[in-house]
Enzyme design. Structure first.
Site, PDB file in Angstrom:
ATOM      1  N   ASP A   1       0.831  -1.203   0.000  1.00 27.65           N
ATOM      2  CA  ASP A   1       0.000   0.000   0.000  1.00 27.65           C
ATOM      3  C   ASP A   1       0.867   1.255   0.000  1.00 27.65           C
ATOM      4  OD1 ASP A   1      -2.163   1.662   0.172  1.00 27.65           O
ATOM      5  OD2 ASP A   1      -2.922   0.860   2.048  1.00 27.65           O
ATOM      6  N   ASP A   2       0.767   2.069  -1.042  1.00 23.47           N
ATOM      7  CA  ASP A   2       1.461   3.368  -1.127  1.00 23.47           C
ATOM      8  C   ASP A   2       2.960   3.244  -1.312  1.00 23.47           C
ATOM      9  OD1 ASP A   2      -1.035   4.451  -0.727  1.00 23.47           O
ATOM     10  OD2 ASP A   2      -0.545   5.541   1.092  1.00 23.47           O
TER      11      ASP A   2
ATOM     12  N   CYS B   1      -6.020   3.706  -3.782  1.00 21.68           N
ATOM     13  CA  CYS B   1      -6.035   2.295  -3.407  1.00 21.68           C
ATOM     14  C   CYS B   1      -7.290   1.522  -3.813  1.00 21.68           C
ATOM     15  CB  CYS B   1      -5.755   2.139  -1.922  1.00 21.68           C
ATOM     16  SG  CYS B   1      -6.650   3.254  -0.860  1.00 21.68           S
TER      17      CYS B   1
ATOM     18  N   ARG C   1      -7.378  -1.684  -6.444  1.00 19.69           N
ATOM     19  CA  ARG C   1      -7.736  -3.032  -6.001  1.00 19.69           C
ATOM     20  C   ARG C   1      -8.902  -3.591  -6.803  1.00 19.69           C
ATOM     21  NH1 ARG C   1      -5.054  -3.391  -0.870  1.00 19.69           N
ATOM     22  NH2 ARG C   1      -3.863  -1.459  -0.817  1.00 19.69           N
TER      23      ARG C   1
ATOM     24  N   LYS D   1      -5.385  -5.940   3.950  1.00 18.92           N
ATOM     25  CA  LYS D   1      -6.292  -4.841   3.622  1.00 18.92           C
ATOM     26  C   LYS D   1      -7.278  -5.249   2.529  1.00 18.92           C
ATOM     27  CE  LYS D   1      -6.187  -0.153   1.656  1.00 18.92           C
ATOM     28  NZ  LYS D   1      -5.400   1.083   1.515  1.00 18.92           N
TER      29      LYS D   1
ATOM     30  N   HIS E   1     -10.616  -2.957   1.708  1.00 17.84           N
ATOM     31  CA  HIS E   1     -10.962  -1.617   1.202  1.00 17.84           C
ATOM     32  C   HIS E   1     -11.778  -1.636  -0.080  1.00 17.84           C
ATOM     33  CE1 HIS E   1      -9.614   2.880   1.319  1.00 17.84           C
ATOM     34  NE2 HIS E   1     -10.777   2.650   1.915  1.00 17.84           N
TER      35      HIS E   1
ATOM     36  N   HIS F   1       1.336   2.185   4.048  1.00 18.06           N
ATOM     37  CA  HIS F   1       0.395   3.291   4.243  1.00 18.06           C
ATOM     38  C   HIS F   1       0.574   3.875   5.641  1.00 18.06           C
ATOM     39  CE1 HIS F   1      -3.399   5.469   4.489  1.00 18.06           C
ATOM     40  NE2 HIS F   1      -3.699   5.141   3.251  1.00 18.06           N
TER      41      HIS F   1
ATOM     42  N   ASP G   1      -0.329  -0.699  -4.908  1.00 24.38           N
ATOM     43  CA  ASP G   1      -1.621  -0.233  -5.421  1.00 24.38           C
ATOM     44  C   ASP G   1      -1.503   1.120  -6.110  1.00 24.38           C
ATOM     45  OD1 ASP G   1      -1.135   1.193  -3.086  1.00 24.38           O
ATOM     46  OD2 ASP G   1      -3.125   0.913  -2.234  1.00 24.38           O
ATOM     47  N   ASN G   2      -0.585   1.971  -5.646  1.00 28.75           N
ATOM     48  CA  ASN G   2      -0.375   3.295  -6.246  1.00 28.75           C
ATOM     49  C   ASN G   2       1.001   3.788  -5.812  1.00 28.75           C
ATOM     50  OD1 ASN G   2      -2.825   3.857  -3.908  1.00 28.75           O
ATOM     51  ND2 ASN G   2      -0.825   4.771  -3.550  1.00 28.75           N
TER      52      ASN G   2
ATOM     53  N   LYS H   1       0.910   9.881  -5.116  1.00 25.37           N
ATOM     54  CA  LYS H   1      -0.383   9.209  -5.017  1.00 25.37           C
ATOM     55  C   LYS H   1      -1.507  10.227  -5.223  1.00 25.37           C
ATOM     56  CE  LYS H   1      -3.230   7.260  -1.238  1.00 25.37           C
ATOM     57  NZ  LYS H   1      -3.178   6.825   0.177  1.00 25.37           N
TER      58      LYS H   1
END
Length: 771
Positions: free
Chosen positions: A47-48, A85, A89, A143, A145, A238, A348-349, A413
């Site tokens: 994540d991130d 995110c 996903r 995660k 989300h 994240h 994810d990003n 992001k």
């Protein structure tokens, strides 16, 4: 009499049925099994994480496990994802563009339009559903989300929870972020777990890896042949950034030279590794208004020391992810299955700038976006630097480190510039390498996040069906890149792609990219487009828009057409629509009585009782004792009422700054305790405490907890997991109430003067704060 049809119980039976077993022939339905030697599939989604944060993409952070996977596999150096995110996903797991799936942005909005539905429809199967249909075991940890925050509670229908989207088992956090030491709401399968305390050595990344390893071991103990799909979605890296002390210690002093030097070193390593063509240039520091980064050598020595500490924590997070990936690959090796397991590792990003120019030790106060933030609002509560990275301090790094994370790309992001959408991608499959389906090395071909699902299906020997359970399926947008994996010279299989995120737009076609950095409230017209040839200028330095107006017009028209086809409209504007919620949620602001023994109320459900409004909490005690009466929140912000040594106390954690108020003795016998919060202008609350109608305390007004705070939900008779008051936690841990508590009743009052209902005009003018 019922008119429903009656099915013949013997219809379709392949055997023969007589009156007795002796007169009958048995038959059994065939089991669905995957193709012979179908590979296991592991997708590790971080994540991130920015493009340069792991060793195979230029990082100095030691990632030996990923280094090995990259050496034996493929690195996609031109892989693109969505800049946020939930959309990423949705695209990864379905193979469809995220607006078509209903994820125009994170699953924390509900403005009432198809692109923001935040629900995966039945005619859009996930990769897990398709693999499960083909006979795979399917597991998800970490995660999720992909469920709207308002649908994350135990009373919801769970239609968009992992088990309803194709996974056999799930363990993790449904929302977008959490504390890595005290996760605010862990879910196992379909049920939130009721947890008072975590062990002192608990760490979430270790925990979800433990769960993943356990799932794989259990499968092999029960079935020696069934392949599995494991979706391992880390909440790290994240914010808030939290890491184990021993991991942080390994990175002490590594970032004292600052982000400028780090960025140059990473870029040099990338060029040496052949990740970019000769002549590629490193852009200047991000300088766009509100996104700019100062030169490291202009900072004071104190600032440099503080900022370096943040990056040490971030590096420790990445380090720990690699360690845990090693535990998983060791398990697969011990089972003899590592060679026939496809492992995908990506993000994810891109890296984020949400920590602001100076970073923060108070994540949720920095996270607040409101058009009427008062001048005395503190987005960085002063905390002991020794707490940075630990359970008591919810920190994020300054955006200069986000810029370095995204080396060599621009912005962060949330943006459709490369910094938001180009991330590392590693795919390893030793068995596929041996049989010629994978040729190791670098791939400069453009590929997109929607391509992952069709690629993995094809590598598994499966074909995506046109219908499922009688429902025709939506056509996918992704295109398998298996030819690219097998042949380094093969052309990209994905020649064109639109992108949009909160008004930031881009359109890619055959190496040219049209892109905007949209300023909220400004017109969506051709004047904001920039044009880059990313074949020769991958870092988006030379804007060709003025030189090639015809191509700008052509690609902008292509973006417009794609936007209508994919459900992108309406675009965010000055109306503040992204702050809007379904009117049905108004029922959540009715008075609510909670009885002793009630599991913790979910975060979003709890917030509807207090957010941006006045409220009162009535606590009825039948017999006095010591312990927490009611708590709401954690170390990032919250409040609690508790009794200790015969005295009543009120604790208020103002985004990390703790206020404790003595409310006098609490004698034996029954009591009615009332905590009242009055919302005042300037986003403040004024609290009063009364006992049996007697005024006891009126502490000074404090800033309201808004945005994502309080992040932990309401508990009755205990302060679960991350405490509101750390000193109280050190004395008594979760401090269950020892008397007899009858009930706790929340009575939401009128919206405050700064609530959206009362500042609609301000929202229209400052919608950017919410968008």
């Amino acid at each position: 009499m019922s008119t429903a049809p009656r099915r013949d119980p013997y219809e379709g039976f392949a055997g023969r049925v007589g009156r007795t077993f002796a007169d009958s022939e048995p038959a059994w339905p065939s089991r669905t099994t995957p193709p012979a030697k179908a590979p296991n599939i592991v997708v590790v989604l971080v994540d991130d994480m920015g493009f340069s944060d792991i060793g195979p993409f230029g990082s100095e952070i030691p990632t030996p496990v990923l280094d090995g996977l990259a050496d034996d596999g493929v690195r996609l150096t031109n892989y693109h994802t969505m800049p946020l995110c939930s959309p990423a996903r949705a695209a990864l797991l379905t193979g469809l563009n995220p607006h078509r799936v209903g994820y125009a942005m994170v699953a924390n909005a509900d403005p009432g339009f198809p692109g923001y539905g935040m629900e995966v429809a039945d005619d859009i199967p996930t990769l897990a559903e398709l693999l499960h249909d083909a006979g795979y075991a399917t597991y998800a940890v970490g995660k999720w989300h992909l469920v709207r925050d308002s649908a994350s509670n135990a009373a919801d229908d769970r239609a968009n929870w992992p088990l309803q989207k194709g996974f056999d088992q799930y363990y993790g956090v449904l929302e977008g972020l959490t504390s890595l030491f005290h996760p605010h709401q862990l879910v196992r399968d379909n049920s939130p777990l009721d947890i008072d305390e975590f062990p002192d050595d608990y760490y979430y990344t270790d925990d979800i890896t433990d769960q993943a390893v356990s799932m794989v071991k259990s499968l092999r103990a029960h079935d020696p042949d069934k392949p599995f799909f494991l979706y391992l979605a880390h909440n790290a890296v994240h914010g808030p950034l939290q890491a184990k002390p021993e991991d942080i210690a390994r990175h002490r002093g590594r970032y004292d030279e600052g982000w400028d030097t780090l960025r140059e070193r990473r870029f040099a390593a990338q060029l040496a590794a052949g990740l970019f063509p000769p002549g590629t240039e490193l852009p200047a520091r991000n300088s766009e208004a509100g996104l700019d980064v100062p030169a490291w050598d202009t900072l004071t020595a104190d600032r440099q020391r503080l900022y370096a500490r943040y990056m040490e924590v971030y590096a420790a997070l990445v380090d720990n992810i690699d360690q845990n990936l090693g535990r998983l690959t060791d398990t697969l090796a011990a089972l003899g299955e590592l060679d026939n397991t496809i492992i995908v590792f990506t993000s994810d990003n891109g890296g984020t700038g949400e920590g602001g120019p100076e970073g923060t030790r108070s994540y949720f106060s920095r996270f607040v976006h409101h058009p009427r933030l008062p001048g005395d609002w503190d987005p960085d509560v002063d905390r002991d630097p020794e707490l940075i990275g630990g359970p008591r301090s919810l920190v994020h790094y300054p955006r200069g480190w986000g810029m370095a994370s995204n080396t060599p790309f621009r912005l962060y992001k949330g943006h459709t510039y490369a910094g938001g959408v180009r991330v590392p991608f590693v795919l390893s499959w030793p068995e596929g390498t041996r049989d010629g389906r994978l040729a190791t090395g670098l791939r400069p071909q453009y590929q997109y996040v929607t391509d992952i699902a069709p690629t993995l299906l094809e590598l598994a020997g499966l074909t995506r069906p046109e219908s499922r359970r009688g429902i025709p399926l939506q056509e996918p947008d992704g295109i398998s890149f298996t030819p690219v994996l097998a042949d380094p010279a093969h052309a990209s299989t994905h020649p064109e792609q639109y992108c949009e995120m909160t008004g930031n737009r881009s359109h890619y076609r055959d190496g040219r990219k049209l892109v905007t950095l949209h300023r909220p409230g400004t017109p969506y017209d051709d004047t904001e487009w920039a044009l880059y040839d990313i074949r020769t200028d991958p870092t988006e330095i030379r804007d060709l828009a003025a030189e090639q107006p015809g191509l700008v017009k052509e690609l902008s028209a292509a973006w417009e057409e794609a936007a209508w086809r994919n459900g992108v409209f309406p675009l965010p504007d000055h109306s503040g629509a992204l702050a809007r919620r379904n009117p049905a949620e108004q029922r959540l602001a009715r008075p609510l009585t909670l009885l002793p023994g009630t599991p913790e109320l979910e975060r979003y459900r709890s917030s509807r009782l207090v957010s941006l409004r006045s409220f009162a909490i009535e606590v009825l005690v039948d017999e006095t004792g010591d312990g927490v009466l009611v708590s709401h929140g954690d170390q990032g912000g919250g409040y609690s009422l508790y009794a200790e040594n015969g005295r009543l106390a009120f604790a208020y954690n103002e985004y990390g700054r703790l206020h404790e108020t003595d409310a006098g003795p609490l004698t034996a016998g029954p009591h009615e305790i009332l905590l009242t919060a009055t919302a005042e202008a300037g986003l403040r609350w004024r609290f009063t405490v009364t006992v049996d109608g007697e005024h006891r305390a009126a502490p000074d007004s404090v800033h309201q907890l808004i945005g994502m705070a309080p992040f932990q939900g309401i508990s009755v008779g205990v302060d679960r997991k991350s405490p509101v008051s750390w000193p109280l936690f050190e004395r008594h841990r979760s401090f269950r109430f020892t008397g007899r508590l009858r009930s706790v009743t929340y009575r939401p009052g009128a919206p405050g003067p700064d609530a959206p209902e009362t500042v609609a005009a301000a929202l229209r003018e400052a919608a950017a704060a919410f968008e």
